[in-house]
Design a protein around this motif. Structure first.
Motif, PDB file in Angstrom:
ATOM      1  N   ARG A 181       1.822 -22.787 -16.592  1.00 40.42           N
ATOM      2  CA  ARG A 181       1.142 -22.183 -17.733  1.00 40.42           C
ATOM      3  C   ARG A 181      -0.362 -22.257 -17.519  1.00 40.42           C
ATOM      4  O   ARG A 181      -0.877 -23.267 -17.047  1.00 40.42           O
ATOM      5  N   SER A 182      -1.052 -21.191 -17.881  1.00 40.25           N
ATOM      6  CA  SER A 182      -2.503 -21.158 -17.752  1.00 40.25           C
ATOM      7  C   SER A 182      -3.116 -21.849 -18.967  1.00 40.25           C
ATOM      8  O   SER A 182      -3.117 -21.304 -20.067  1.00 40.25           O
ATOM      9  N   TRP A 215      -4.595 -28.640 -16.472  1.00 40.95           N
ATOM     10  CA  TRP A 215      -3.321 -27.961 -16.250  1.00 40.95           C
ATOM     11  C   TRP A 215      -2.221 -29.024 -16.336  1.00 40.95           C
ATOM     12  O   TRP A 215      -2.402 -30.153 -15.875  1.00 40.95           O
ATOM     13  N   CYS A 259      -1.006 -21.680 -12.447  1.00 39.94           N
ATOM     14  CA  CYS A 259      -1.024 -20.402 -13.153  1.00 39.94           C
ATOM     15  C   CYS A 259      -2.404 -20.241 -13.790  1.00 39.94           C
ATOM     16  O   CYS A 259      -2.903 -21.152 -14.461  1.00 39.94           O
ATOM     17  N   ILE A 260      -3.032 -19.098 -13.560  1.00 46.04           N
ATOM     18  CA  ILE A 260      -4.333 -18.809 -14.162  1.00 46.04           C
ATOM     19  C   ILE A 260      -4.283 -17.428 -14.805  1.00 46.04           C
ATOM     20  O   ILE A 260      -3.554 -16.549 -14.347  1.00 46.04           O
ATOM     21  N   GLU A 261      -5.039 -17.246 -15.863  1.00 45.42           N
ATOM     22  CA  GLU A 261      -5.148 -15.940 -16.511  1.00 45.42           C
ATOM     23  C   GLU A 261      -6.561 -15.430 -16.290  1.00 45.42           C
ATOM     24  O   GLU A 261      -7.529 -16.043 -16.756  1.00 45.42           O
ATOM     25  N   GLU A 312      -4.337 -10.509 -16.661  1.00 44.27           N
ATOM     26  CA  GLU A 312      -3.324 -10.693 -15.624  1.00 44.27           C
ATOM     27  C   GLU A 312      -3.161 -12.177 -15.320  1.00 44.27           C
ATOM     28  O   GLU A 312      -4.135 -12.929 -15.268  1.00 44.27           O
ATOM     29  N   GLN A 313      -1.935 -12.591 -15.111  1.00 45.70           N
ATOM     30  CA  GLN A 313      -1.679 -13.962 -14.692  1.00 45.70           C
ATOM     31  C   GLN A 313      -1.420 -13.992 -13.190  1.00 45.70           C
ATOM     32  O   GLN A 313      -0.730 -13.138 -12.646  1.00 45.70           O
ATOM     33  N   ARG A 314      -2.007 -14.998 -12.547  1.00 51.43           N
ATOM     34  CA  ARG A 314      -1.852 -15.175 -11.118  1.00 51.43           C
ATOM     35  C   ARG A 314      -1.556 -16.642 -10.837  1.00 51.43           C
ATOM     36  O   ARG A 314      -1.760 -17.514 -11.702  1.00 51.43           O
ATOM     37  N   ARG A 370       1.559 -13.172 -10.663  1.00 48.90           N
ATOM     38  CA  ARG A 370       2.765 -13.765 -11.235  1.00 48.90           C
ATOM     39  C   ARG A 370       3.882 -12.736 -11.370  1.00 48.90           C
ATOM     40  O   ARG A 370       5.064 -13.070 -11.242  1.00 48.90           O
TER      41      ARG A 370
END
Length: 366
Positions: A121-122, A139, A154-156, A161-163, A206
């Protein structure tokens, strides 16, 4: 981080039975201290869990989900926390195969025995910088972080967009906050980052992972959605814990057991065997490669259904185990606590998986 010996050149050949012996010997200490012993972590690495899904392009020999699930059940019978960390090593290694080739080479260039943890999870702050992002904040809940060489976070990013971003050990501070009912030995602590810059080439979308489509690794192992695949491996860990609970209880029963005790033993054994069949069938399907949304939903549905069977069986065993099961060193209680925590994971939640499956099933009516 604790100091570990480097894996031997025969790392992938450590017998699974040896891993189980080591994990069982340290299981109670892991539960009490909230971390796996260094000897257990080394055994998991030497048994090949961290290299299980390393792509062939990086010198790996990726395995099947059927075999991995069987290995996880076996380790979980000795120590569910050790089995969970083995899952994370394998699963997050598979995720790293979604990274661009240059990133894969940076991670696996010197060895396939690289331990990677993840946060899904971001929750931290993400700022765009030239050719990448700057990460600051916390995190959460990275299993095995004390022994990890890398982490996938996980980053937003700015456009929503999530990556997933890969960062090396030494760039984070561990926050000791994993105090839980069960699965204590996983050491799933949070981490704190202070302005860590991640280049774009060390990230991937993601959506690629959720669809099950790596752009940078070939093979059916990288066409499996985690909605189907990860749920099976978490179920395998729970199933091993369930067998541990049943076998510990069985050893305390008189041979002439009757009434509710006899009924509970028979139904619990049947429930665990049913879980094993559902697990095996789903893993066989996943090993065929890309699944339709309906097939993904069915695998997730079966994992949640099996997890509920498992939870019901273990709850009944604990209730019938008497006062002895209320001592913290009792293995029935430990297994019961582990199953409570494990089956609450979102990947096994029926309210998520049953609704998702039903939506696809109704959309695909004849």
């Amino acid at each position: 981080m604790q100091e570990l010996k480097a894996p031997s050149t025969l790392a992938q050949l450590m017998p699974l039975e040896r891993v189980r012996e080591v994990a069982a010997r340290h299981a109670l200490n892991a539960d009490q201290q909230g971390v796996l012993a260094a000897e257990v972590v080394e055994a998991l690495t030497c048994a090949g869990f961290s290299r299980y899904f390393v792509p062939r392009e990086q010198g790996g020999h990726p395995g099947t989900f059927v075999e991995l699930s069987q290995r996880i059940v076996a380790v979980a019978k000795a120590c569910p926390s050790a089995a969970w960390c083995a899952i994370i090593q394998a699963v997050v290694g598979r995720m790293a195969a979604y990274l661009p080739v240059a990133a894969q080479q940076q991670i696996w260039g010197d060895s396939q025995d690289v331990r990677i943890c993840a946060s899904f999870r971001s929750t931290g702050k993400v700022e765009a910088v030239a050719q990448g992002w700057r990460l600051t904040g916390t995190w959460h809940y990275l299993s095995g972080v004390d022994f990890a060489d890398w982490a996938l976070l996980c980053i937003e990013v700015d456009d929503g967009e999530q990556r997933f971003a890969a960062i090396p050990a030494g760039t984070w501070q561990v926050l000791d906050n994993w105090q839980t009912l069960g699965m204590r030995g996983t050491g799933s602590h949070s981490i704190i980052l202070d302005a860590v810059v991640v280049p774009t080439h060390m990230t991937f979308a993601r959506t690629d992972l959720m669809k099950g489509g790596s752009r940078h690794a070939q093979g059916p192992q990288y066409r499996a959605s985690p909605i189907a695949a990860d749920a099976q491996l978490f179920l395998a860990c729970g199933l091993g814990a369930g067998w541990q609970c049943l076998e510990q209880w069985r050893d305390s029963l008189p041979s002439e057991a009757v009434g509710e005790v006899a009924m509970a033993y028979a139904s619990a054994e049947a429930a665990l065997e049913t879980c094993g069949l559902l697990l095996h069938n789903s893993c066989q399907a996943i090993d065929q490669g890309e699944l339709s949304p309906l097939q993904i939903g069915r695998c997730a549905r079966d994992a949640s259904f099996a997890a509920q069977l498992l939870l019901d069986a273990v709850n009944r065993i604990f209730r019938l185990s008497g006062a002895q099961a209320h001592f913290s060193s009792n293995l029935v209680q430990k297994s019961w606590r582990d199953v409570q925590t494990l089956t609450s994971h979102i990947a096994l939640r029926p309210d998520f998986n049953f609704i998702g499956y039903t939506r696809h099933a109704l959309a695909n009516r004849p």
